[in-house]
Design a protein around this motif. Structure first.
Motif, PDB file in Angstrom:
ATOM      1  N   SER A  98       0.823  -1.215   0.000  1.00  0.00           N
ATOM      2  CA  SER A  98       0.000   0.000   0.000  1.00  0.00           C
ATOM      3  C   SER A  98       0.854   1.260   0.000  1.00  0.00           C
ATOM      4  O   SER A  98       0.394   2.324  -0.423  1.00  0.00           O
ATOM      5  CB  SER A  98      -0.931  -0.003   1.215  1.00  0.00           C
ATOM      6  OG  SER A  98      -0.186  -0.058   2.424  1.00  0.00           O
ATOM      7  N   TRP A 102       0.282   4.821  -2.191  1.00  0.00           N
ATOM      8  CA  TRP A 102       0.400   6.195  -1.702  1.00  0.00           C
ATOM      9  C   TRP A 102       1.428   6.966  -2.515  1.00  0.00           C
ATOM     10  O   TRP A 102       1.192   8.116  -2.918  1.00  0.00           O
ATOM     11  CB  TRP A 102       0.812   6.184  -0.226  1.00  0.00           C
ATOM     12  CG  TRP A 102       0.970   7.558   0.354  1.00  0.00           C
ATOM     13  CD1 TRP A 102       0.019   8.322   0.962  1.00  0.00           C
ATOM     14  CD2 TRP A 102       2.182   8.350   0.354  1.00  0.00           C
ATOM     15  NE1 TRP A 102       0.540   9.541   1.336  1.00  0.00           N
ATOM     16  CE2 TRP A 102       1.874   9.582   0.977  1.00  0.00           C
ATOM     17  CE3 TRP A 102       3.466   8.144  -0.104  1.00  0.00           C
ATOM     18  CZ2 TRP A 102       2.811  10.587   1.154  1.00  0.00           C
ATOM     19  CZ3 TRP A 102       4.409   9.145   0.056  1.00  0.00           C
ATOM     20  CH2 TRP A 102       4.083  10.346   0.686  1.00  0.00           C
ATOM     21  N   ASP A 105      -0.013   7.810  -5.994  1.00  0.00           N
ATOM     22  CA  ASP A 105      -1.041   8.858  -5.913  1.00  0.00           C
ATOM     23  C   ASP A 105      -0.387  10.235  -5.757  1.00  0.00           C
ATOM     24  O   ASP A 105      -0.806  11.213  -6.389  1.00  0.00           O
ATOM     25  CB  ASP A 105      -1.982   8.579  -4.740  1.00  0.00           C
ATOM     26  CG  ASP A 105      -2.873   7.359  -4.985  1.00  0.00           C
ATOM     27  OD1 ASP A 105      -3.021   6.963  -6.161  1.00  0.00           O
ATOM     28  OD2 ASP A 105      -3.399   6.792  -3.991  1.00  0.00           O
ATOM     29  N   GLN A 106       0.630  10.303  -4.899  1.00  0.00           N
ATOM     30  CA  GLN A 106       1.333  11.576  -4.715  1.00  0.00           C
ATOM     31  C   GLN A 106       2.074  11.984  -5.978  1.00  0.00           C
ATOM     32  O   GLN A 106       2.129  13.172  -6.324  1.00  0.00           O
ATOM     33  CB  GLN A 106       2.321  11.451  -3.550  1.00  0.00           C
ATOM     34  CG  GLN A 106       1.673  11.209  -2.196  1.00  0.00           C
ATOM     35  CD  GLN A 106       0.810  12.372  -1.756  1.00  0.00           C
ATOM     36  OE1 GLN A 106       1.209  13.535  -1.877  1.00  0.00           O
ATOM     37  NE2 GLN A 106      -0.380  12.074  -1.261  1.00  0.00           N
ATOM     38  N   SER A 122       6.640   9.729   4.047  1.00  0.00           N
ATOM     39  CA  SER A 122       5.229   9.365   3.977  1.00  0.00           C
ATOM     40  C   SER A 122       4.682   9.282   5.398  1.00  0.00           C
ATOM     41  O   SER A 122       5.427   9.381   6.371  1.00  0.00           O
ATOM     42  CB  SER A 122       5.070   8.019   3.260  1.00  0.00           C
ATOM     43  OG  SER A 122       5.446   6.962   4.114  1.00  0.00           O
TER      44      SER A 122
END
Length: 485
Positions: A98, A102, A105-106, A122
């Motif tokens: 996961s 993240w 997406d960033q 993160s």
């Protein structure tokens, strides 16, 4: 003498072998991990120069002080579409995928500014990223650690994979994922970088070829790991085989340079610098001790060395003293800044009126380097407002691709005339003048010349009594050479 080693196989980077009575203190960076796990002890044994000439198992190196400490916890290889191509868990603490979701997406939301950050914090992990040929090498940890160690290790992994696979792309990684996993097993142990020297890795793990693939199909074995230890385990120099023998002893030194330049629309040279590498191909019997000196080392900036280079002679006298690896390797890299001229000029001129734009580009030799300038190309991206283009040249060929990339392949610049390209661009309906002007990317290659001005003075062999052949070459190519219009 105290030093910090980023690479266990490269401890001798700043070791002065000329003084064998030195005392070495090895300092390791270790940090707490939230979920300690047992140490896995691999079957291989390695020799660490400067400690003991007998093989030392990893169990003695990564012992009581590290079973509760961690460095890198996981490495992911992510494609340019966000797919996780490969996952390598390095410790007992498993990092969930996961974190890659993240990260991606960033990356989409923030764009190129996010991809240019080597270190990212993160909500749950520290991330380190290196991007090569559209592939993101992503390392994760939950503890504080030296960021340069992680970045340097990821760069080493990318370089080794590029050497092994003959390039880097998604298909090559997927077709050779077994070898990639085997390489990572040898390059990092329990989160700590271990064996990163390409020559030693090639003795451990055979590079992929057609023969090995056929044998794996016939025998049913997919392993490329050698059953014997590499010769460097019996050597006092961990990057070199114990006692190589050659009928012809020879060494070749190449100066390979790339010129980066930016020229503004007025023709003024804004920036001009050279990135260079000293590449060596060595085939010498025994354990040679070499010294390489330059005629003008003061021009060098931002130098980086192979672990075989002793730092003290360079610091005091700007002399490279080293015991070379066997075969081909990069001895050092450098930059030469604030150069005053370029070998060629590119003069673009664009004038637009009445829905059309007239293009004229002239190319010629500015400062003759004394050698032939070859493989000259000029490439630029047509603005999105261009509907059609009609471009011709008096020398070479002009190609326009479907994505509106225009490439002018000139080749060798003739001495009797200056190559020129001209033509007309048709703008989209309603647009009278061109408001977005392209940037021209220039390529060239010059054999036999180092445009930085760096010159090799001499190369001497100290320890081996026999004669050897030595050869020197130089080549300069265009790097990020931009001309604005």
């Amino acid at each position: 003498m105290v030093f910090f080693g980023l690479d266990l196989i490269g401890f001798t980077n700043i070791m002065d072998r000329s003084k064998p009575n030195n005392t070495f203190i090895f300092l390791a960076f270790v940090f707490d991990s939230p979920t300690p796990a047992a140490v896995n002890i691999p079957r291989r044994r390695h020799t660490f120069a400067g400690i003991n000439k007998s093989p030392i198992s990893r169990k003695r190196t990564l012992s009581a002080s590290t079973h509760k400490k961690r460095m890198l916890q996981c490495i992911f290889l992510v494609s340019d579409s966000g797919e996780v191509m490969l996952e390598k868990q390095l410790t007992g603490h498993r990092v969930d995928r996961s974190i890659c979701d993240w990260f991606w997406d960033q990356s989409i939301s923030q764009g190129d500014s996010f991809k240019q950050q080597p270190v990212i914090a993160s909500p749950t992990h520290y991330l380190f990223q290196v991007v090569r040929e559209g592939i993101t090498f992503l390392a994760c940890t939950q503890v504080e650690m030296p960021p340069l160690m992680a970045i340097e290790f990821l760069c080493r992994v990318a370089d080794v994979l590029n050497d092994y696979l003959g390039g880097l792309n998604e298909d090559l990684i997927k077709d050779n994922f077994v070898i990639v996993y085997e390489l990572l097993d040898e390059m990092i142990d329990n989160g700590f970088p271990l064996t990163t020297e390409p020559n030693i890795l090639q003795e451990m793990i055979a590079p992929p070829n057609i023969v090995s693939k056929v044998l794996s199909v016939v025998t049913g074995s997919s392993s490329n790991v050698s059953d014997t230890l590499p010769g460097a385990t019996a050597s006092c120099v961990p990057w070199r085989s114990a006692d190589p023998k050659y009928a012809n002893n020879e060494i070749y030194v190449d100066l390979v340079e790339e010129m980066d330049a930016t020229i503004n629309r007025d023709g003024v040279l804004v920036k001009c610098e050279v990135y260079g590498e000293v590449q060596v191909n060595s085939h010498i019997t025994g354990l040679p001790d070499l010294t390489l000196s330059f005629a003008n080392p003061s021009i060098l900036d931002s130098v980086r060395f192979h672990p075989c280079v002793r730092f003290r002679p360079w610091e005091s006298n700007q002399i490279l003293s080293f015991v070379p690896p066997d075969g081909q390797f990069k001895l050092m890299s450098y930059r030469v800044r604030n150069l005053k001229s370029t070998p060629i000029y590119v003069k673009p001129q664009l004038t637009s009126n009445g829905g059309t734009c007239r293009v004229s580009v002239l190319v010629g030799i500015r400062n003759d380097p004394g050698k032939t300038i070859d493989s000259v190309t000029v490439q630029f991206q047509l603005p999105s407002c261009i509907l059609s283009a009609d471009l011709t040249s008096n020398h070479g060929t002009v190609n326009i691709l479907s994505n509106k990339t225009c490439t002018w392949s000139i080749g060798r610049i003739p001495k009797d005339k200056a190559p020129s390209m001209s033509g007309t661009l048709v703008l989209e309906t309603g647009l009278e003048r061109l408001h977005v002007f392209p940037t021209f990317q220039v390529g060239f290659k010059i054999m036999g010349v180092a445009l930085s001005g760096l010159q090799i003075d001499k190369l001497d062999l100290k320890t081996v009594p026999y004669r050897f052949y030595k050869g020197f070459r130089a080549v300069t190519k265009a790097g990020e050479f931009e001309v604005r219009s």
